[in-house]
Design an enzyme around this catalytic site. Structure first.
Site: not given
Ligand code: NAD
Ligand code: UD1
Length: 326
Positions: A13, A37, A143, A172
């Protein structure tokens, strides 16, 4: 010129946000320890962004970068529910202590508003859908607790330390550059690569769990709106699009788009999993002007095209040459 900080800017993101800020002509500094990342995520913009390969757990290194910044987008985190159960210490330290450090550095360094990437996982399982910001949080995993503590800290820094903050509870998120390579990767990134490689994915549980899957560019829109909206400091907003799709229907839809028949495998449900997730978007619409631009299917098609293009160029050996400070 005003500096914009993106912690986690080499992540999925964060790198989408960095691109958008650069397109607006902003000066962008990334703080990222490159744990999940990757500099490849910033490939074609590498010359225009300054990357500090620092860890947010290290206050002394990040504080001078954050001091005096115009806006701070705090996205760095260990973003996985199962990882926080299997290996809780690093996720606790990054997600709680690291977030405290970023907020402290912003407050002490008199930076402008901090926009924090919170998580819809804070809600846990609620009796009612969609999930509204006023509901009592019921986190189900380390988490979820960690991301909720970050929110509480963001609000407290607004109340007690004269720092503007806004928390966005991402639902998500999916889109280009989501890393599919780990068992902890977001489910849709795993679905896309399974589909293109003609492999059946494993669904944990019965596949009837549901999520408000949100395309990354809609989340970037909201991050930018939250960074400038008036009179919102200390507040928490949902950052989802208000839809709800089960894993089973999502996998069916992807197979239909691709014209293949690949029945999923099923495994045991994951500990800490939330059953259903769906955002109430009213507050984000009212106070941030949230106006999603991408339907779920549009987002799926765009993302599938991106993964297809990556598969096609796999092995060409191109790497980013970022402007790296370490
Ligand atoms: P991502 O893993 O691609 O990005 C996280 C980044 O943080 C990575 O580039 C990683 O290297 C960096 N990072 C981790 N620990 C660090 C540290 N100690 N110091 C410096 N950098 C560090 O994941 P993402 O999906 O892009 O998530 C970005 C943010 O959004 C996170 O805070 C996550 O909790 C939040 N979030 C994501 C989702 C989702 O669905 N992807 C949903 C809810 C919240
Ligand atoms: C995700 C995000 C989390 C965020 C949250 C917000 C990731 C990795 N996690 O968590 O950072 O805060 O949304 O709502 O982006 N699953 C399968 N098969 C797989 C992987 C996952 O069935 O191979 C299922 C999991 O059990 C879960 C669902 O898919 O029920 C979503 O899982 P996942 O994508 O890991 O996301 P969340 O746990 O919802």
């Amino acid at each position: 010129m005003n500096r914009y900080i993106v912690t986690g800017g080499a992540g999925f993101i964060g790198s989408a946000l960095v691109r958008r800020l650069l397109a607006q002509g902003r000066r962008v500094h990334v703080i990222d320890n490159l744990s999940t990342g990757n500099l490849d995520n910033l490939e074609e913009v590498a010359e225009r962004v300054t990357v500090h390969e620092f860890d947010i757990r290290d206050y002394d290194r990040i504080a001078p970068v954050i001091a005096g910044a115009y806006r701070v987008f705090h996205l760095a985190a260990v973003p996985s529910v199962p990882k926080s159960i299997l290996d809780p210490v690093p996720s606790h330290e990054c997600n709680i202590d690291g977030t405290f450090n970023v907020l402290r550095a912003a407050a002490e360094g008199k930076a402008g508003r901090v926009v924090y990437a919170a998580s819809s996982s804070a809600y846990g399982d609620t009796a009612v859908l969609p999930k509204v910001e006023t509901m009592t949080p019921r986190p189900k995993s380390p988490y979820a607790v960690q991301k909720l503590v970050g929110e509480y800290y963001a609000t407290i820094f607004s109340d007690c330390f004269d720092l503007e903050t806004v928390s966005l509870r991402f639902f998500n998120v999916f889109g280009p550059r989501q890393d599919p390579s780990s068992p902890y990767s977001g489910v849709l990134s795993i679905f896309f690569t399974s589909l293109l490689e003609r492999r059946s994915p494993t669904i944990f549980g019965d596949g009837e769990q549901s999520r408000d899957f949100t395309y990354v560019e809609d989340v970037v829109d909201l991050l930018l709106k939250a960074s400038e909206a008036p009179s919102v400091s200390g507040e928490v907003f949902n950052a989802g699009n208000g839809g709800r799709y089960t894993l089973n229907e999502t996998w069916r839809l992807l197979q239909a788009i691709e014209g293949v028949d690949l029945p999923a495998r099923y495994g045991a449900p994951r500990p800490g999993d939330v059953r259903d997730s769906q955002a109430d978007t009213k507050e984000a619409v009212r106070k941030l002007g949230h106006a999603p631009r991408f339907s779920f299917e549009q987002g799926l098609r765009l993302t599938l095209d991106w993964y297809r293009s990556q598969l096609a160029r796999k092995g060409d050996g191109i790497r980013a040459g970022a402007n790296l400070v370490s």
